[in-house]
Scaffold this active site. Structure first.
Site, mmCIF file in Angstrom:
data_model
loop_
_atom_site.group_PDB
_atom_site.id
_atom_site.type_symbol
_atom_site.label_atom_id
_atom_site.label_comp_id
_atom_site.label_asym_id
_atom_site.label_seq_id
_atom_site.Cartn_x
_atom_site.Cartn_y
_atom_site.Cartn_z
ATOM 1 N N ASP A 186 4.369 -3.870 0.932
ATOM 2 C CA ASP A 186 3.172 -3.516 1.554
ATOM 3 C C ASP A 186 2.181 -4.743 1.405
ATOM 4 O OD1 ASP A 186 1.047 -1.411 1.748
ATOM 5 O OD2 ASP A 186 0.256 -2.128 -0.198
ATOM 6 N N GLU A 270 5.505 -2.130 7.118
ATOM 7 C CA GLU A 270 4.845 -1.000 7.716
ATOM 8 C C GLU A 270 4.551 -1.625 9.343
ATOM 9 O OE1 GLU A 270 1.494 1.413 5.376
ATOM 10 O OE2 GLU A 270 1.223 -0.681 5.162
ATOM 11 N N ASP A 366 -0.402 -0.447 -4.973
ATOM 12 C CA ASP A 366 0.578 -1.335 -3.893
ATOM 13 C C ASP A 366 1.881 -1.240 -3.975
ATOM 14 O OD1 ASP A 366 -2.002 -1.877 -2.890
ATOM 15 O OD2 ASP A 366 -2.186 -3.691 -3.887
#
Ligand SMILES: [Zn+2]
Length: 401
Positions: A186, A270, A366
């Site tokens: 992340d 992502e 996170d």
């Protein structure tokens, strides 16, 4: 497997070579801006834009006929400029890419010219047409250039000249030394990155460390009389600081991406459209952006931390070592519980802490997001049936997509 690799060196042009290089940069900028201006005029009148590079090349011919100075520059970089402009338009009109429209180039910004042919390369010199042999500084870390040189790019950045060689060579397919090592990452604002195994990578935060000094130097610059001797001195300091900051960031990105790609065969990120994230702050006239100031701060840090570059490096470093980069849907990764899959806005109590209202899982926010990212890739791969995944990784990250 074909490996493309870039090598970058500090170019050491003499004063007369530099003058020629600047002239060529100017010609390239002139061509770019002239065709862009023509396109904008057509667009205003509602005429269709011919966007293929053949149409642009035809316009280059007309420009050359009209402006004699363009004929002094070598034709290759000008043609390359035209191709670059055409592909910039194609990217902007491709809805899946969502790139911005090309904009006018300004003198003094980072500029480059690219030669796909008509160059020669030796150990510490490059032959550029219409200029001759220009010396570059081969750094200690650099081995002899491997592979066939496909193109040469000369770039002016922060007042320094660089030459970059893009090479191509055939390398044997590799198997990653740790084929079952999978990690979700992340990318964040408070920290550069959180890994699904619970570890973190801090950013260099070149901006934070140097921002105060940069602001001070820029204020000083703005008080000087433009183009005076003191203005030039102040300008040189600003340029130097920018250069140092860029080096710190580049070094950090390379170290982080190398470390991750060595220890993990599959890395999941992502699929953030970094461009879109940084474009959304100001909104438009109908819907002015919310939280503009906060987002502007966020944007600066996004650009500062270089996530787009981080992703690019991870992708090629993984490919070289026999690994793979996977991108997953970023929706709700921070609001989903990585243990039970509950999705709720209340799950996120603070910026740093995640507490699930359904199962009571308490975790760094996170790290939780990184586990969700890893979990989503697991689902996608199981569904597709490709990409064998180690049992340990499946158990480590429950499926939440
Ligand atoms: Zn839960």
């Amino acid at each position: 497997m074909i490996r493309h690799q870039g090598y970058r060196f500090l170019l050491k042009p003499t004063a007369s070579e530099e003058a020629l290089l600047r002239q060529f940069l100017g010609c390239s900028r002139f061509v770019w801006n002239a065709i862009l201006a023509e396109n904008e005029a057509r667009y205003e009148q509602g005429d269709p834009l011919p966007l293929n590079s053949f149409a642009f090349s035809a316009r280059l011919m007309i420009l050359k006929r009209r402006h004699a100075f363009l004929r002094d520059a070598h034709s290759q970089p000008l043609q390359q400029t035209v191709r670059d402009l055409a592909s910039a338009y194609q990217r902007a009109f491709d809805p899946s890419l969502g790139a911005d429209l090309p904009i006018f180039k300004r003198k003094g910004e980072a500029e480059s010219i690219r030669l796909p042919q008509a160059f020669k390369v030796q150990r510490s010199g490059v032959y550029l047409p219409k200029i001759g042999w220009v010396a570059f500084r081969a750094s200690k870390r650099t081995r002899a250039i491997e592979g066939k040189v496909k193109s040469v790019t000369v770039r002016l950045e922060s007042g320094r000249w660089y030459v970059a060689f893009l090479t191509e060579r055939e390398i044997p397919e590799k198997t990653h030394p740790r084929p079952n090592a999978v990690v979700g990452i992340d990318v964040g604002v408070t920290r550069f990155a959180a890994l699904s195994d619970g570890t973190f990578i801090d950013g260099p935060n070149a901006f934070k460390r140097h921002a105060k000094r940069l602001a001070c130097l820029q204020r000083r610059l703005s008080r000087r009389v433009k183009r005076s001797a003191n203005w030039r001195k102040a300008k040189a300091r600003v340029t130097k600081l920018h250069f140092q900051m860029a080096n710190i960031r580049r070094d950090h990105l390379h170290k982080s991406s190398a470390k991750i790609s060595k220890s993990h065969a599959i890395v999941v990120l992502e699929d953030l459209r970094i461009k879109n994230m940084s474009a959304s702050a100001s909104g438009n006239i109908e819907t002015p952006g919310k939280y503009v100031a906060q987002k502007r701060g966020l944007n600066r840090r996004i650009l500062d931390q270089g996530w787009g570059e981080f992703r690019r490096q991870l992708k090629y470093k993984l490919e070289w070592s026999g690994g793979k980069l996977l991108l997953v849907d970023p929706r709700n990764t921070s609001r989903t519980c990585s243990a039970c899959g509950d999705v709720s806005a209340e799950n996120r109590t603070t910026q740093a802490a995640f507490k699930c209202v359904a199962c009571g899982l308490a975790l760094n926010a996170d790290t939780n997001a990184a586990r969700n990212i890893l979990g989503r890739a697991g689902c996608a791969r199981i569904a597709c049936g490709d990409l064998p995944l180690g049992e340990s990784a499946k158990q480590e990250a429950p499926c939440v997509a």
